[in-house]
Design an enzyme around this catalytic site. Structure first.
Site, PDB file in Angstrom:
ATOM      1  N   CYS A  80       0.088   2.272  -5.407  1.00 20.46           N
ATOM      2  CA  CYS A  80       0.594   1.258  -4.926  1.00 20.46           C
ATOM      3  C   CYS A  80       0.417   1.192  -4.064  1.00 20.46           C
ATOM      4  O   CYS A  80      -0.245   1.415  -3.572  1.00 20.46           O
ATOM      5  CB  CYS A  80       2.024   0.809  -5.798  1.00 20.46           C
ATOM      6  SG  CYS A  80       3.424   1.957  -5.358  1.00 20.46           S
ATOM      7  N   ARG A  81       1.639   0.545  -2.764  1.00 18.96           N
ATOM      8  CA  ARG A  81       1.092   0.661  -0.890  1.00 18.96           C
ATOM      9  C   ARG A  81       1.022   2.203  -0.682  1.00 18.96           C
ATOM     10  O   ARG A  81       0.537   2.436   0.147  1.00 18.96           O
ATOM     11  CB  ARG A  81       2.125  -0.447  -1.069  1.00 18.96           C
ATOM     12  CG  ARG A  81       1.148  -1.570  -1.749  1.00 18.96           C
ATOM     13  CD  ARG A  81       2.501  -2.709  -0.910  1.00 18.96           C
ATOM     14  NE  ARG A  81       2.364  -4.061  -0.955  1.00 18.96           N
ATOM     15  CZ  ARG A  81       2.701  -5.081  -1.162  1.00 18.96           C
ATOM     16  NH1 ARG A  81       4.049  -4.898  -1.151  1.00 18.96           N
ATOM     17  NH2 ARG A  81       2.740  -6.407  -1.750  1.00 18.96           N
TER      18      ARG A  81
END
Lengths: 222, 222
Positions: free
Chosen positions: B178-179
């Site tokens: 993800c981030r």
DNA sequence: AATTTATTCAATAGATTCATTGATTAATTG
DNA sequence: CAATTAATCAATGAATCTATTGAATAAATT
């Protein structure tokens, strides 16, 4: 723990780290400690701070584990806690040099005043070293040279340079380095060397940058 | 200009940069903008801030040139000004993960609660990719996937994962990303996938880290 | 032209940071 | 054991930072 609290904690802690860096004196302290450890008094003197003030700034850094202290006799020797501290300082510096026009202007103003018109990068120095036609000069205080220096560099602290300049091999290019891009010793040295007819230029970066690029270096025992 | 003034200026400017980073919300803003640009409203919503507050934090960042604005219609799209901003954020993050015991503890607490017991590093993922036996899953919002993602990664935003999980090729290892290390989407996804019998693990880092390592990536045009 | 919407501005009060001052601690020296 | 030295602590007021509130812009829509 839920998501929100988790983020608040983690980012809060990291912001606390950044806050510890967010003061001009504390950045200067880190820049100094990146060369070699120092006592509170040395830091206070070198940055023209009162002892109490220097001590308080050091404690801000200590509170977030950026530095640690070794007490010996009645001296407290402060060290950087980690090479990663230097890494953060370097990336902040680079960001600043790229994003803050004010810094570049200030740097250029100062250098042109010292007649330092070009700086050599570490990569360029590496090339010159391969060809073995360059004298490397470390003009930091001797203690910092002893803590670590570029291989084959000569040590002549800036305040002894004028008297010892005659000992330098003439006819060869000289590259001077010091603490880093914001250290003015190398600029002063280049000014002086050029006045004496040497082909001299400064290294853009400083010894900590050399070291953090994993290049080999020498250190002399205490 | 003399030496002292020179230092005061340069270190003052850099401390100003650090000060702009020294707030949890502003670090979160940078973490978000490292994925893709955003309007003030998006940032305010995603961080649960009032519009006015979000706007003010963005202006702090803008004042030191860390972000810039593109006005379109009545939306103001904020972007990171430079890849070097991500670099500073990453090095600060790494320093924090090494020096701040509190962060590691928080991270572990949260992950064990989500049953995420191990994370794969980028280097390990690269090995798995060579052997072509891994499904890579990007669980960020689609806009961020479109702005840039790891080659061959599938996009299933975390809030659609439950319904779309049946479409995943079974019998193959899944690595979710993800981030970044503090983003919880991947943790939630791993929890969910493991419940459904998948051999799933999260990538320790996030897409911006992949990108800043100069690894190839895909982006879809707007 | 009036309204809506996204953003910014201005003012405020509460909290935090800073340098200075003088006192205190703790280790060494005479 | 008194004096000296290096460092830290505690207290202060000035300056700065922060979130909130409500008002002001400025672009798009009705």
């Amino acid at each position: 723990m839920e998501k929100k609290e988790f983020k608040a904690r983690v980012f809060g802690e990291l912001a606390g780290l950044a806050k510890a860096l967010a003061h001009p004196f504390r950045l200067q302290i880190i820049d100094l400690l990146a060369q070699s450890s120092r006592t509170v008094e040395e830091i206070a003197t070198q940055l023209s701070l009162s002892m109490a003030n220097a001590s308080q700034h050091l404690q801000v850094l200590k509170a977030v584990n950026l530095v640690h202290v070794l007490k010996e006799g009645h001296y407290a020797h402060y060290h950087l806690a980690d090479d990663k501290v230097v890494a953060v300082w370097q990336s902040l510096r680079e960001l600043g040099m790229e994003r803050l026009a004010e810094i570049e202007r200030t740097l250029n103003d100062f250098r042109s005043q010292k007649h330092v018109f070009q700086a050599v990068t570490i990569d360029e120095l590496l090339l010159k070293m391969e060809q073995d036609n360059v004298v490397i000069l470390d003009v930091r205080p001797e203690k910092e040279y002893r803590a670590g220096h570029i291989p084959r560099a000569l040590s002549i602290p800036i305040d002894q340079l004028l008297e010892r300049i005659v000992g330098l091999p003439s006819g060869r290019e000289v590259v001077v380095y010091c603490r880093g891009p914001f250290c003015v010793y190398a600029d002063e040295a280049v000014d002086l060397l050029q006045n004496q007819g040497f082909a001299a230029s400064r290294l853009e970066e400083g010894f900590p940058d050399w070291k953090s690029r994993q290049l080999p270096f020498h250190a002399l025992s205490d």
